[in-house]
Design a protein around this motif. Structure first.
Motif, mmCIF file in Angstrom:
data_model
loop_
_atom_site.group_PDB
_atom_site.id
_atom_site.type_symbol
_atom_site.label_atom_id
_atom_site.label_comp_id
_atom_site.label_asym_id
_atom_site.label_seq_id
_atom_site.Cartn_x
_atom_site.Cartn_y
_atom_site.Cartn_z
ATOM 1 N N ALA A 13 55.651 -90.673 -59.449
ATOM 2 C CA ALA A 13 53.812 -90.808 -59.564
ATOM 3 C C ALA A 13 52.906 -89.475 -59.736
ATOM 4 N N LEU A 14 53.703 -88.613 -59.474
ATOM 5 C CA LEU A 14 53.040 -87.122 -59.833
ATOM 6 C C LEU A 14 54.669 -86.391 -60.485
ATOM 7 N N ASP A 15 55.009 -86.453 -61.863
ATOM 8 C CA ASP A 15 56.186 -86.607 -62.336
ATOM 9 C C ASP A 15 55.970 -84.614 -62.601
ATOM 10 N N PRO A 16 56.697 -83.816 -62.096
ATOM 11 C CA PRO A 16 57.081 -82.080 -62.944
ATOM 12 C C PRO A 16 56.912 -82.829 -63.974
ATOM 13 N N ALA A 17 57.405 -83.338 -64.807
ATOM 14 C CA ALA A 17 57.781 -83.041 -66.418
ATOM 15 C C ALA A 17 56.218 -83.879 -66.889
ATOM 16 N N TRP A 18 55.490 -84.000 -66.781
ATOM 17 C CA TRP A 18 54.057 -84.428 -67.247
ATOM 18 C C TRP A 18 53.714 -82.631 -68.297
ATOM 19 N N GLU A 19 53.376 -82.983 -69.001
ATOM 20 C CA GLU A 19 52.845 -82.024 -70.333
ATOM 21 C C GLU A 19 51.730 -81.006 -69.503
ATOM 22 N N TYR A 20 50.870 -81.659 -68.546
ATOM 23 C CA TYR A 20 49.969 -80.924 -68.010
ATOM 24 C C TYR A 20 50.449 -80.700 -66.832
ATOM 25 N N GLU A 21 51.162 -80.465 -66.273
ATOM 26 C CA GLU A 21 51.161 -80.576 -64.653
ATOM 27 C C GLU A 21 51.227 -79.175 -64.584
ATOM 28 N N SER A 22 51.721 -78.381 -65.457
ATOM 29 C CA SER A 22 51.394 -76.816 -65.102
ATOM 30 C C SER A 22 50.225 -76.122 -64.316
ATOM 31 N N LEU A 23 49.349 -76.962 -65.054
ATOM 32 C CA LEU A 23 48.022 -76.579 -65.698
ATOM 33 C C LEU A 23 47.006 -77.472 -64.270
ATOM 34 N N ASP A 80 61.816 -79.443 -56.871
ATOM 35 C CA ASP A 80 61.566 -78.722 -58.256
ATOM 36 C C ASP A 80 61.172 -78.232 -58.634
ATOM 37 N N LEU A 81 62.234 -76.877 -59.369
ATOM 38 C CA LEU A 81 62.108 -75.755 -59.585
ATOM 39 C C LEU A 81 61.254 -75.468 -60.846
ATOM 40 N N VAL A 165 43.319 -93.890 -57.452
ATOM 41 C CA VAL A 165 44.357 -93.394 -57.724
ATOM 42 C C VAL A 165 45.272 -92.693 -55.585
ATOM 43 N N SER A 166 44.016 -92.865 -54.348
ATOM 44 C CA SER A 166 44.885 -93.190 -53.324
ATOM 45 C C SER A 166 46.321 -93.690 -52.841
ATOM 46 N N ALA A 167 45.702 -95.366 -53.931
ATOM 47 C CA ALA A 167 46.434 -96.610 -53.484
ATOM 48 C C ALA A 167 47.704 -96.738 -54.490
ATOM 49 N N VAL A 168 47.729 -96.011 -55.300
ATOM 50 C CA VAL A 168 48.951 -95.504 -56.229
ATOM 51 C C VAL A 168 49.886 -94.846 -55.197
ATOM 52 N N LEU A 169 48.832 -94.185 -55.126
ATOM 53 C CA LEU A 169 50.347 -92.528 -54.382
ATOM 54 C C LEU A 169 50.904 -93.101 -53.306
ATOM 55 N N LEU A 170 49.739 -93.921 -52.690
ATOM 56 C CA LEU A 170 50.341 -95.115 -51.280
ATOM 57 C C LEU A 170 51.632 -95.905 -51.806
ATOM 58 N N ARG A 171 51.613 -96.520 -53.058
ATOM 59 C CA ARG A 171 52.642 -97.841 -53.499
ATOM 60 C C ARG A 171 53.816 -96.600 -53.937
ATOM 61 N N ASP A 172 53.097 -95.562 -54.503
ATOM 62 C CA ASP A 172 54.535 -95.612 -55.484
ATOM 63 C C ASP A 172 54.953 -94.330 -55.403
ATOM 64 N N ALA A 173 53.992 -93.281 -54.729
ATOM 65 C CA ALA A 173 54.917 -92.032 -53.300
ATOM 66 C C ALA A 173 54.955 -91.880 -52.537
ATOM 67 N N THR A 221 44.991 -85.076 -62.609
ATOM 68 C CA THR A 221 45.741 -85.851 -61.734
ATOM 69 C C THR A 221 45.272 -87.387 -62.062
ATOM 70 N N LEU A 222 44.037 -87.671 -62.559
ATOM 71 C CA LEU A 222 43.927 -89.105 -62.654
ATOM 72 C C LEU A 222 44.513 -89.425 -64.044
ATOM 73 N N GLN A 223 44.044 -88.171 -65.328
ATOM 74 C CA GLN A 223 45.177 -88.417 -66.744
ATOM 75 C C GLN A 223 46.151 -88.696 -66.419
ATOM 76 N N GLN A 224 47.395 -88.253 -65.450
ATOM 77 C CA GLN A 224 48.429 -87.832 -65.195
ATOM 78 C C GLN A 224 48.856 -89.592 -64.469
ATOM 79 N N LEU A 225 48.281 -90.076 -63.931
ATOM 80 C CA LEU A 225 48.683 -91.403 -63.063
ATOM 81 C C LEU A 225 47.740 -92.827 -64.518
#
Length: 268
Positions: A13-23, A80-81, A165-173, A221-225
């Protein structure tokens, strides 16, 4: 514990490979690091030798600890480093590590810190027990979690989006809100249960102001999800776009982002 079905294939759900995750991680660090450093400086044992930072992310807290305690080894662990930046600090040791299952990276740890990690583990109470067992006598553990404050109002545009967002993180993460509720006491009962002493808790609230780190972190976070929020029917595109726009350019009275910090020491 959450028993709802989760996505076992594809990116997390919160993917470290997402293009804006570092930001996104950077905005979280800018928002929370000053208070985190204050707590760690106040609670760390004198002259620590072994420090473990769990879920190090970009490494901002690990770097601060390495600079603050140059004679200590700081073990910066994460599953994931890819975003971790040691900035060449000789006493900062990156370790690919799963706190939920892997053994301690080192024995007799003087200070353990983790932020926004335990809530995503299958059994945070069991992992807390393991981490307490890593501590040297007199060692300290500091656990921090993001928490909505006040509770999100689903009838508002932004409150409804963050509730989704809380619902998605509960279900998928697997994010378990009960874990945070269990910690919301002073002293925090889960730490007392595992025999820790000199325990305490603190809540810091970060208002959503235009361009603030709190707003930017939530916006990203909204954009990633976004695919999950729309694909699972939690939000319409119009609702999601409106919430992102609010976070991008407005001062908002509510809701606010908050971080709960708890700590305790192993008896000597």
């Amino acid at each position: 514990m959450d028993t709802a079905p989760r996505h076992d294939s594809g990116p997390p759900a919160l993917d470290p490979a997402w293009e804006y995750e570092s930001l996104r991680l950077d905005r979280l660090a800018v928002m929370t690091d000053p208070a985190t450093r204050e707590i760690l400086e106040a609670r760390a044992p004198e002259n620590p030798r072994e420090i473990v930072e769990i879920g190090a992310g970009s490494g901002s807290v690990a770097r601060a600890l390495a600079r603050r305690h140059p004679e200590a080894r700081v073990w910066a662990t994460d599953i994931d480093l890819r975003h971790l930046d040691t900035q060449g600090l000789p006493n900062l040791v990156p370790v690919r590590h799963d706190a939920g299952s892997d053994p301690a990276p080192v024995a007799d740890v003087d200070l353990i810190h983790c932020r926004s990690v335990m809530i995503f583990l299958d059994d945070p109470h069991a992992v807390l027990e393991r981490l307490v067992g890593w501590l040297a006598p007199g060692g300290c553990i500091v656990v921090e979690e993001l928490a909505g404050f006040p509770p999100y109002d689903p009838t508002t545009v932004l409150g409804g989006a963050l509730d989704a967002v809380s619902a998605v993180l509960l279900r998928d993460a697997g994010a378990d809100p009960q874990w945070v509720r269990d910690l919301m006491a002073d002293p925090p009962e889960p730490l007392i249960r595992h025999g820790l002493v000199d325990c305490g808790a603190q809540m810091r609230v970060y208002p959503f102001h235009a361009g603030s780190p709190a707003s930017e972190f939530s916006r990203l976070t909204l954009q990633q999800l976004r695919p999950r929020l729309l694909g699972q029917g939690h939000l319409t595109e119009d609702h999601l776009d409106a919430a992102v726009a609010l976070l991008g350019g407005h001062d908002l009275d509510e809701p606010a982002s908050a971080v709960l910090s708890v700590w305790g020491h192993r008896p000597r």
